[in-house]
Design a protein around this motif. Structure first.
Motif, PDB file in Angstrom:
ATOM      1  N   GLY A   1       0.807  -1.211   0.000  1.00  0.00           N
ATOM      2  CA  GLY A   1       0.000   0.000   0.000  1.00  0.00           C
ATOM      3  C   GLY A   1       0.837   1.257   0.000  1.00  0.00           C
ATOM      4  N   GLY A   2       0.155   2.384  -0.099  1.00  0.00           N
ATOM      5  CA  GLY A   2       0.810   3.687  -0.118  1.00  0.00           C
ATOM      6  C   GLY A   2      -0.205   4.753  -0.434  1.00  0.00           C
ATOM      7  N   TYR A   3       0.286   5.846  -0.996  1.00  0.00           N
ATOM      8  CA  TYR A   3      -0.563   7.002  -1.235  1.00  0.00           C
ATOM      9  C   TYR A   3      -0.981   7.132  -2.696  1.00  0.00           C
ATOM     10  N   SER A   4      -0.561   6.201  -3.528  1.00  0.00           N
ATOM     11  CA  SER A   4      -0.946   6.175  -4.937  1.00  0.00           C
ATOM     12  C   SER A   4      -0.872   4.727  -5.386  1.00  0.00           C
ATOM     13  N   GLN A   5      -0.913   4.508  -6.676  1.00  0.00           N
ATOM     14  CA  GLN A   5      -0.808   3.143  -7.180  1.00  0.00           C
ATOM     15  C   GLN A   5       0.630   2.621  -7.144  1.00  0.00           C
ATOM     16  N   VAL A   6       1.577   3.497  -6.833  1.00  0.00           N
ATOM     17  CA  VAL A   6       2.961   3.067  -6.642  1.00  0.00           C
ATOM     18  C   VAL A   6       3.149   2.743  -5.161  1.00  0.00           C
ATOM     19  N   PRO A   7       3.310   1.487  -4.795  1.00  0.00           N
ATOM     20  CA  PRO A   7       3.295   1.121  -3.378  1.00  0.00           C
ATOM     21  C   PRO A   7       4.529   1.595  -2.625  1.00  0.00           C
TER      22      PRO A   7
ATOM     23  N   LEU B   1      -6.744   5.139   7.698  1.00  0.00           N
ATOM     24  CA  LEU B   1      -6.672   6.333   6.856  1.00  0.00           C
ATOM     25  C   LEU B   1      -6.296   5.999   5.414  1.00  0.00           C
ATOM     26  N   LEU B   2      -5.652   4.855   5.225  1.00  0.00           N
ATOM     27  CA  LEU B   2      -5.285   4.398   3.891  1.00  0.00           C
ATOM     28  C   LEU B   2      -5.866   3.011   3.650  1.00  0.00           C
ATOM     29  N   THR B   3      -6.219   2.748   2.391  1.00  0.00           N
ATOM     30  CA  THR B   3      -6.766   1.448   1.994  1.00  0.00           C
ATOM     31  C   THR B   3      -5.677   0.624   1.329  1.00  0.00           C
ATOM     32  N   PRO B   4      -5.445  -0.603   1.795  1.00  0.00           N
ATOM     33  CA  PRO B   4      -4.401  -1.429   1.183  1.00  0.00           C
ATOM     34  C   PRO B   4      -4.667  -1.706  -0.294  1.00  0.00           C
ATOM     35  N   ILE B   5      -3.603  -1.742  -1.074  1.00  0.00           N
ATOM     36  CA  ILE B   5      -3.697  -2.220  -2.447  1.00  0.00           C
ATOM     37  C   ILE B   5      -3.906  -3.739  -2.423  1.00  0.00           C
TER      38      ILE B   5
END
Length: 245
Positions: free
Chosen positions: A10-16, A51-55
């Motif tokens: 996961g992360g803040y965009s599609q780049v983990p 706060l963030l959704t896992p990829i």
């Protein structure tokens, strides 16, 4: 049941930022999340608190998944952020009351605990103060009181010692030990390695979004046999890429 993180990407965009991160924190255990700036510590915490959704991957608290029962999941968490977050228009008393209501706590009983904590952190005469009146350290103490007056099963603590005076650091560490003693799972991210080494049961060392090594201090020493035996020595070895596999 504590915290279970399985194959988290996961992360803040599609780049983990996080790359297949897995670890656990058992009930009654304090685990230190250690790593350089940018290693993925805050990103990991932001996924755990929702706060963030896992990829990809799964996170459970007490056997509850955020996706299936978000209310029951979040009800277990007490969170102390690195930067204090307070409502400018609420006094200290109103802030604590809001937290009690959000957790569905018995307000009368919880205020007994809150007053004990306020006295410990020398805030008991500041109930009518607004956040603008508080220093950075006092704001951090408010967040500590806010968290530890709850009956949370999971404590997520992100760089809690910044801005605290030595007495407040001691008092916070005592609260963490008390939480562990009553069976809470505590995940603490910190750069104050001396405190981590003394108070944590295990450690997770992150580097570039991956778990490079985890375990007790003795297990970390075995993974880094050619450096000094302190957590600081092991941290520097990891930072310098000197791990002996």
């Amino acid at each position: 049941m504590g915290i279970e993180v399985e194959h988290l990407v996961g992360g803040y965009s599609q780049v983990p930022v996080l790359k297949d991160v897995s670890f656990s924190v058992s009930d009654g255990e304090v685990v230190g999340l250690i790593g350089l700036n940018g290693a993925g510590k805050s990103t990991t915490i932001n996924h755990i608190i929702g706060l963030l959704t896992p990829i990809r991957g799964h996170i459970q608290l007490g056997g509850v998944d955020l996706k299936t029962d978000p209310a029951a999941y979040k009800q277990q968490i007490a969170y102390i952020p690195e930067l204090p977050v307070l409502y400018d228009e609420l006094t200290l008393q109103e802030t604590l009351t809001l937290t009690m209501m959000a957790y569905g706590l018995d307000v009368e009983k919880t205020w007994i605990r809150a007053h004990e904590l306020l006295k410990t952190f020398r805030l008991d005469n500041k109930l009518n103060w607004f956040p603008a009146n508080f220093s950075k350290g006092m704001r951090q103490k408010v967040m500590i009181v806010n968290a530890f007056m709850t009956n949370a099963k999971v404590f997520i603590i992100d760089e809690p010692f910044l801005g605290l005076d030595p007495v407040a650091v001691h008092d916070l560490l005592q609260l963490i030990e008390e939480a562990r003693g009553r069976g809470a799972a505590v995940l603490m991210s910190t750069h104050v390695l001396a405190n981590a080494e003394k108070y944590c049961d295990r450690f997770i060392l992150l580097n570039q979004g991956e778990v490079k090594v985890s375990g007790t201090l003795d297990q970390l020493r075995a993974a880094f046999p050619d450096v000094g035996g302190s957590l600081d020595d092991i941290y520097l070895a990891l930072a310098n890429g000197e791990r002996n596999d």
